[in-house]
Design an enzyme around this catalytic site. Structure first.
Site, PDB file in Angstrom:
ATOM      1  N   TYR A   1       0.867  -1.229   0.023  1.00 33.26           N
ATOM      2  CA  TYR A   1      -0.095   0.144  -0.017  1.00 33.26           C
ATOM      3  C   TYR A   1       0.944   1.279  -0.130  1.00 33.26           C
ATOM      4  O   TYR A   1       2.203   1.283   0.352  1.00 33.26           O
ATOM      5  CB  TYR A   1      -0.943  -0.056   1.112  1.00 33.26           C
ATOM      6  CG  TYR A   1      -0.610  -0.280   2.560  1.00 33.26           C
ATOM      7  CD1 TYR A   1       0.659   0.130   3.334  1.00 33.26           C
ATOM      8  CD2 TYR A   1      -1.622  -0.544   3.630  1.00 33.26           C
ATOM      9  CE1 TYR A   1       1.109  -0.052   4.392  1.00 33.26           C
ATOM     10  CE2 TYR A   1      -1.373  -0.743   4.711  1.00 33.26           C
ATOM     11  CZ  TYR A   1       0.020  -0.565   5.366  1.00 33.26           C
ATOM     12  OH  TYR A   1       0.295  -0.353   6.647  1.00 33.26           O
ATOM     13  N   GLU A   2       0.276   2.282  -0.456  1.00 31.41           N
ATOM     14  CA  GLU A   2       1.126   3.881  -0.463  1.00 31.41           C
ATOM     15  C   GLU A   2       1.932   3.667  -1.721  1.00 31.41           C
ATOM     16  O   GLU A   2       2.933   4.274  -1.648  1.00 31.41           O
ATOM     17  CB  GLU A   2       1.639   4.183   0.755  1.00 31.41           C
ATOM     18  CG  GLU A   2       0.593   4.257   1.919  1.00 31.41           C
ATOM     19  CD  GLU A   2      -0.502   4.679   1.800  1.00 31.41           C
ATOM     20  OE1 GLU A   2      -0.994   5.684   1.047  1.00 31.41           O
ATOM     21  OE2 GLU A   2      -1.778   4.298   2.408  1.00 31.41           O
ATOM     22  N   GLY A   3       1.677   2.714  -2.541  1.00 30.30           N
ATOM     23  CA  GLY A   3       2.592   2.596  -3.745  1.00 30.30           C
ATOM     24  C   GLY A   3       3.463   1.363  -3.574  1.00 30.30           C
ATOM     25  O   GLY A   3       4.391   1.146  -2.514  1.00 30.30           O
TER      26      GLY A   3
ATOM     27  N   GLN B   1       7.224   2.768  -6.246  1.00 31.10           N
ATOM     28  CA  GLN B   1       8.061   3.584  -5.601  1.00 31.10           C
ATOM     29  C   GLN B   1       9.543   3.766  -6.507  1.00 31.10           C
ATOM     30  O   GLN B   1      10.049   4.868  -6.366  1.00 31.10           O
ATOM     31  CB  GLN B   1       8.184   3.228  -4.239  1.00 31.10           C
ATOM     32  CG  GLN B   1       7.149   3.150  -3.496  1.00 31.10           C
ATOM     33  CD  GLN B   1       6.664   4.777  -2.878  1.00 31.10           C
ATOM     34  OE1 GLN B   1       7.379   5.529  -2.973  1.00 31.10           O
ATOM     35  NE2 GLN B   1       5.294   4.722  -2.845  1.00 31.10           N
TER      36      GLN B   1
END
Length: 598
Positions: free
Chosen positions: A439-441, A446
Site C-alpha cells: 500500500y501507498e505505492g 516507488q
C-alpha cells in the site's frame, strides 16, 4: 510471546546525539519543544505503547474485526485504548493551536508513531491516517472547511481516511470512475465504490471524515481530471456536532493475510454529500499532501517490523538451547549452548538490528526535513529540504518496508519451529509486515518514482544534493583514522551511485523500458548506500563518546559493532543489485507471454 519494550535509549541516541534535536529546533526558531520535553513525551508514549497497545496485539489479530450489516466492531480493547489515546492528547501534538492542536513540529510525533506502531500496527492505523486528513485540510481546505472539520479531527474525536482505490483501479488512479455532481447549495453528490479503505468504518470515533478522489462531469481524461472531496460519514451541524447520516455505507470488510485488527473496508458512496477541497481537477496534487504523509508513516512501519523481529529474536535466542558452539561449549553446565552464540543466528539478529536502527535514523532525519519544509527561515533552505525529502521518500517507504519484511522472516527463522506457530508472535509480525510493501505505492511503483520522476526527469539534480551531503561528511571525516573503515567504502559507493545513474540514463535514451528494468534494483542500491551514511554517522558519535570515557561502554561498543556488521555484511549486497541492473532489459522481455504460460 515477547512483550514489546520501547527502545528509548536508542531513540534518544538517534534524536539527541546523531540528529542534534535541540540544534535542529533552535535553528528553525522552534521554542515549543526541546530535548527535555521530548524525553518526557517519549516516556509517556512508551508507557502507552507497552501497557495499552502491546497487550492487545495478538488478541486483536486473533479476534479481528466484526462486520454486521454495515456496522464494524473492532477487537476487544481497541476502542478503550483509543479513548485513552485521545484523552492523553496524542492526536493533537503536531496540529495548529487554532484548531486545538499543540503546535509541535511534525518531527515530534514520529517517535511516538514508531512506538505505537511497533506495539500494535493494526491499532495504530486508525489514528495514523487521521494525521494525513488533517494535513490535507490544513493545506488545501477553505476557512469554513477548516473550522468545521479540523477541531474534532485534531483532538481525535473524529478520524479520517483516504479513499483512492476502486475495484477496477489500484495504483493507476487515472482510471477511477467515482463521480461528483455539483449541487445548487455548493455541495457535490458523490457516487461510486472505493475498496481497501483502511479504518473506513469502525466503532472507535463518533464520525469518520473521508477524503475522496472523484471525477467531475466533463473532466479531462486520466489523472488530470481528478478532484478531491471531503465526505463525512455524518454530516456536520452548524455547532460542529455530528448530524444526520450521509449516504456513505460500508459494504464489507476484507479478510486479510495480516493487520486483522484494522478494518479494511469497501465503502459505497450512494449520492453522498461532499465538498470540493482545492481546485477542480487538481485533486491528485492535493492528495499528495496525504499520500506523502502516509508514505512516511509506512516507512515507520518498516522500522517497526524490524524492531519487533529483533526484540523477539534476541529474547528467544538467549533462552533456547540447541547444539554446541563449533569452538567449544559456551554453556558447559547446561545440556547445550544458547543459540545466540551461533554465527548464523547472530547474522539474522544483527540484520534486524541494523535495519531497525539505521531505518530509525533515516525516518527521523526525513521528519526533520519536513520541519524545515514547513518552518524553514528562507526559501532556498525550504526548497532544498523539500527536494531532499522528495528523493528520500520512495527510498524510506520502499527500502525500509522491504527490510522490515526481511527482518520479520529472520525473526521467524531464529525461533525455528516456534517462530512458525502463533504462540511466539513472530509469524504475526511477518503477516502484518507484508502489506507495507504494497500500500501507498508498491515497491515497484516507488522505484519508478525514484529513478524516473525524482532523478532522471530532474537530470539528477535532487540526487546530487544528497550525494553531496554524503560526500561532504566523508571529506570531514577523511583524516580521522578511527573512521577509515566506514568512510572509504561509503565514499566509494557514493561515487558509484552517480556512475550507475548515468549509465541507466544513457540506456534509457535508447529504450525507456530500461528504466523499469533497473528501477527496483536501483532503489535497493540507493537504500543500502543511504543507510550506510547514517550508520557511519552513528559510528562517529559512538567513537567520540568512547574516546571521552563514557560510562555507557556497552551501548556505544554495540553501536560500533553493528555499524561494522552493516558495512561488512549488508552494504556489499549493492554489488548484486549493480550486477542485476547491468543485466539489462532483454533477459526480461525475451520470453513471450505464451512461453510464460506453458
Amino acid at each position: 510471546m515477547p512483550h514489546y519494550k520501547a527502545p528509548l535509549r536508542d531513540i534518544r541516541f538517534t534524536l539527541n546525539e546523531v540528529l542534534k534535536l535541540d540544534e535542529h529546533y533552535q535553528a528553525l526558531g522552534i521554542e515549543e519543544i526541546n530535548s527535555e520535553l521530548m524525553n518526557a513525551l517519549l516516556e509517556e508514549g512508551a508507557k502507552f505503547a507497552e501497557n495499552e497497545l502491546a497487550p492487545i496485539y495478538r488478541s486483536g489479530d486473533e479476534e479481528g474485526c466484526h462486520f454486521n450489516d454495515g456496522v464494524v466492531t473492532t477487537p476487544k480493547g481497541f476502542k478503550e485504548a483509543y479513548a485513552k489515546y485521545v484523552e492523553g492528547g496524542w492526536p493533537s501534538m503536531g496540529s495548529d493551536p487554532e484548531f486545538g492542536g499543540q503546535g509541535l513540529p511534525p518531527s515530534a510525533g514520529i517517535p511516538i508513531s514508531e512506538m505505537t506502531g511497533t506495539a500494535n500496527w493494526a491499532w495504530s492505523m486508525y489514528p495514523g491516517l487521521s494525521h494525513g486528513a488533517v494535513a490535507t485540510i490544513e493545506e488545501h481546505g477553505t476557512d469554513e472547511q477548516k473550522s468545521r472539520y479540523l477541531p474534532k479531527l485534531v483532538t481525535g474525536e473524529w478520524t479520517g481516511t483516504m479513499c483512492l482505490t476502486e475495484p477496477h483501479c489500484g495504483s493507476d488512479l487515472g482510471l477511477l470512475r467515482t463521480k461528483a455532481e455539483a449541487q445548487a447549495d455548493g455541495s457535490y453528490k458523490i457516487s461510486g465504490t472505493k475498496i481497501w479503505i483502511s479504518a473506513g468504518e469502525h466503532d472507535m470515533a463518533e464520525n469518520i471524515v473521508h477524503i475522496v478522489l472523484a471525477r467531475l462531469p466533463g473532466a479531462p481524461e486520466g489523472t488530470k481530471g481528478i478532484s478531491l472531496f471531503i465526505v463525512p460519514k455524518f454530516l456536520v451541524n452548524e455547532d460542529g456536532s455530528a448530524g444526520e447520516r450521509n449516504a456513505v455505507a460500508c459494504g464489507s470488510i476484507e479478510h486479510k493475510m495480516g493487520i486483522n485488527g484494522s478494518a479494511t473496508c469497501v465503502i459505497n458512496f450512494d449520492g453522498a454529500k461532499g465538498w470540493l477541497i482545492g481546485p477542480e481537477n487538481k485533486g491528485l496534487n492535493c492528495m499528495f499532501t496525504f499520500m506523502n504523509f502516509a508514505r512516511l508513516g509506512t516507512a515507520i512501519q518498516g522500522v517497526a517490523h524490524s524492531q519487533l523481529a529483533f526484540q523477539g529474536a534476541v529474547e528467544f535466542a538467549r533462552e533456547r538451547l540447541a547444539m554446541r558452539s563449533l569452538s567449544g561449549p559456551k554453556n558447559p553446565d547446561g545440556p547445550a549452548d544458547p543459540v545466540i552464540v551461533h554465527p548464523d543466528v547472530r547474522r539474522m539478529i544483527l540484520t534486524c538490528k541494523a535495519f531497525a536502527e539505521g531505518g530509525r535514523a533515516l525516518v527521523y532525519y526525513m521528519a526533520q526535513l519536513g520541519d524545515i519544509v514547513y518552518r524553514g527561515k528562507d526559501e532556498a533552505t525550504r526548497k532544498e529540504a523539500d527536494s531532499l525529502m522528495a528523493l528520500l521518500t520512495p527510498i524510506g517507504k520502499a527500502f525500509l518496508t522491504e527490510a522490515g519484511v526481511e527482518s520479520a522472516i529472520h525473526g521467524i527463522q531464529v525461533c525455528g519451529g516456534s517462530g512458525f506457530i502463533r504462540e511466539w508472535g513472530m509469524e504475526q509480525n511477518l503477516r502484518d509486515a507484508k502489506i507495507s510493501t504494497i500500500y501507498e505505492g508498491t515497491t515497484g511503483i516507488q522505484a519508478l518514482d525514484l529513478l524516473g520522476r525524482k532523478i532522471l526527469q530532474t537530470q539528477g539534480a535532487s540526487l546530487r544534493v544528497w550525494t553531496k551531503t554524503i560526500h561532504t561528511f566523508c571529506q570531514e571525516q577523511a583524516d580521522v583514522a578511527e573512521m577509515k573503515e566506514f568512510i572509504e567504502p561509503l565514499a566509494r559507493y557514493n561515487k558509484e551511485w552517480g556512475d550507475i545513474t548515468m549509465a541507466i540514463g544513457a540506456k534509457a535514451m535508447q529504450n525507456i523500458e530500461n528504466v523499469g528494468a533497473a528501477s527496483v534494483d536501483y532503489l535497493m542500491y540507493s537504500g543500502y548506500v543511504t543507510l550506510a551514511y547514517f550508520w557511519a554517522r552513528m559510528a562517529q558519535v559512538a567513537q567520540q563518546e568512547l574516546a571521552a570515557g563514557t560510562t555507557e561502554q556497552d551501548f556505544y561498543q554495540g553501536k560500533l559493532a553493528t555499524a561494522r556488521f552493516y558495512f561488512k555484511r549488508l552494504l556489499p549486497r549493492t554489488a548484486g543489485h549493480k550486477g542485476a541492473i547491468e543485466g539489462g532489459l532483454e533477459c526480461l522481455m525475451e520470453i513471450t507471454e505464451e512461453q510464460l504460460s506453458l
